[in-house]
Write an enzyme that holds these catalytic residues in place. Structure first.
Site, PDB file in Angstrom:
ATOM      1  N   ASP A  83       0.803  -1.230   0.000  1.00  0.00           N
ATOM      2  CA  ASP A  83       0.000   0.000   0.000  1.00  0.00           C
ATOM      3  C   ASP A  83       0.832   1.275   0.000  1.00  0.00           C
ATOM      4  O   ASP A  83       0.269   2.375   0.156  1.00  0.00           O
ATOM      5  CB  ASP A  83      -0.980  -0.009   1.178  1.00  0.00           C
ATOM      6  N   ASP A 132      -6.867  -5.108  -4.006  1.00  0.00           N
ATOM      7  CA  ASP A 132      -6.603  -3.694  -3.709  1.00  0.00           C
ATOM      8  C   ASP A 132      -5.334  -3.181  -4.408  1.00  0.00           C
ATOM      9  O   ASP A 132      -5.216  -1.984  -4.707  1.00  0.00           O
ATOM     10  CB  ASP A 132      -6.430  -3.463  -2.190  1.00  0.00           C
TER      11      ASP A 132
END
Ligand code: GLY
Length: 373
Positions: free
Chosen positions: A94, A151
């Site tokens: 991320d 994601d």
């Protein structure tokens, strides 16, 4: 709930401006993640995946208005993130969500050389998580060597940016290989998506699909669909390869077709026991809306218009039915987000990424032309 009215993007942007001023006064050095019933954002650790969203909102507001107060509040976030990166930390895939709305956009808007260096550093870190056998970017840390998650589609933009900024095509090779893995394993024929695929990290063979933040391995987690739709649209924008555009459309069509009457998705579109009484996820709606606007811009008319109208319907309902406009001291913008329903975490709360993607989408409707993702 009130009915859906036409969206006046300029008026919504004005409301956002008032909210941002409340937030600037309240936030200080906080890294906001969740606001519950008190209307106060928490202060999450900086290596948590959400630390880029608040500064990202500030950079967008600075870009649109030129007001120094936004730039001042956003300025040192990339430096703070880098400091932590050079110590023991838990950064993972991320870093895209963290360094694109801080270092990379700061460099785009101000030309700051240190910000550029930090964004490239984060891109190298992300590229280093690529598993050559399974052709996926490793998601999390610890013993999850073979876990890949949907994601990551959003984090690919950091690699595409790094390829173009540095001239080194390895970054985009890795991003495209991962995007192909998403096409092969994550995005189903019907346009719904898996959250987690567990690969054997040694052989690269697929082991199993895991439900993760969705209701189960075969369910349809709505925020995961939003990540896939937006990530695939971006991958098409960066590569020009039609297969990514088609995938984005497939996910978008599934997403739009499964929206409830008020256009804001439940946390999962496919819960075995039915959706009656299940919570919404306003963040999935906001993220999908911003992705739909991106998709609309990549298509000819009238196809593009269908997606733009779908985005406006979602945003209109978020504005009318899920906003904190009547709660002037509430630090967040949207209510009724769902973080991780199966774990019972952060259900029916405000989520900073819901706020970010709402702001980003409204900025796009107001003609904002830079891109963070
Ligand atoms: N990227 C983590 C989430 O969507 O909750």
């Amino acid at each position: 709930m009130s009915g859906l009215k036409g969206l006046n993007a300029a008026a919504v942007w004005e409301q956002i401006g008032l909210k941002l001023d409340v937030m600037i006064a309240a936030m200080g050095e906080k890294s906001p993640h969740v606001a519950g019933a008190t209307g106060k954002y928490d202060d999450m650790r900086l290596d948590w995946w959400t630390s880029g969203f608040w500064p990202g909102m500030l950079w967008i507001a600075y870009d649109i208005t030129g007001a120094e107060r936004y730039k001042k509040a956003a300025w040192n976030w990339d430096e703070r993130l880098e400091k932590l990166m050079l110590q023991a930390n838990n950064f993972d895939h991320d870093v895209g969500f963290q360094f694109l709305p801080t270092a990379a956009i700061k460099y785009k808007l101000t030309g700051d050389a240190e910000a550029r260096r930090r964004a490239l550093y984060a891109a190298n870190f992300l590229a280093g998580r690529f598993n050559l056998r399974g052709k996926f970017i490793r998601a999390w840390n610890g013993d999850k060597h073979g876990w890949s998650i949907v994601d990551t589609g959003m984090n690919l933009s950091l690699l595409f940016w790094a390829a173009s900024e540095s001239g080194d095509p390895r970054f985009s090779h890795i991003a495209q290989e991962h995007a192909n893995t998403m096409l092969n394993y994550f995005i189903r024929e019907d346009g719904s998506v898996h959250h987690i695929i567990d690969f054997d990290p040694v052989t690269g063979e697929i082991a199993e699909a895991i439900g993760g933040q969705g209701a189960g391995p075969d369910s349809a987690w709505s925020r995961g669909a939003a990540w896939a739709l937006y990530g695939m649209a971006n991958t098409f924008r960066y590569t020009g390869e039609p297969k990514y555009l088609q995938a984005a459309q497939r996910v978008a069509n599934f997403f739009i077709a499964h929206l409830p009457e008020d256009q804001v998705p439940h946390w999962d579109f496919r819960v075995e026991t039915g959706l009656e009484g299940e919570p919404r996820d306003s963040s999935a709606g906001a993220c999908a809306a911003s992705g739909l606007l991106e998709l609309a811009d990549l298509l000819r008319e009238p196809e593009g218009r269908c997606y733009r109208m779908a985005a406006e319907r979602i945003l209109g309902s978020l504005y009318e039915n899920y906003g904190t406009w009547d709660l002037p001291t509430h630090e967040a913008i949207l209510l009724q987000g769902t973080g991780h329903k199966p774990a019972g975490q952060n259900v029916n709360v405000s989520l900073i990424y819901g706020d970010y993607f709402f702001v980003e989408a409204i900025a796009k409707l107001n003609g904002w032309s830079h891109r963070i993702f």
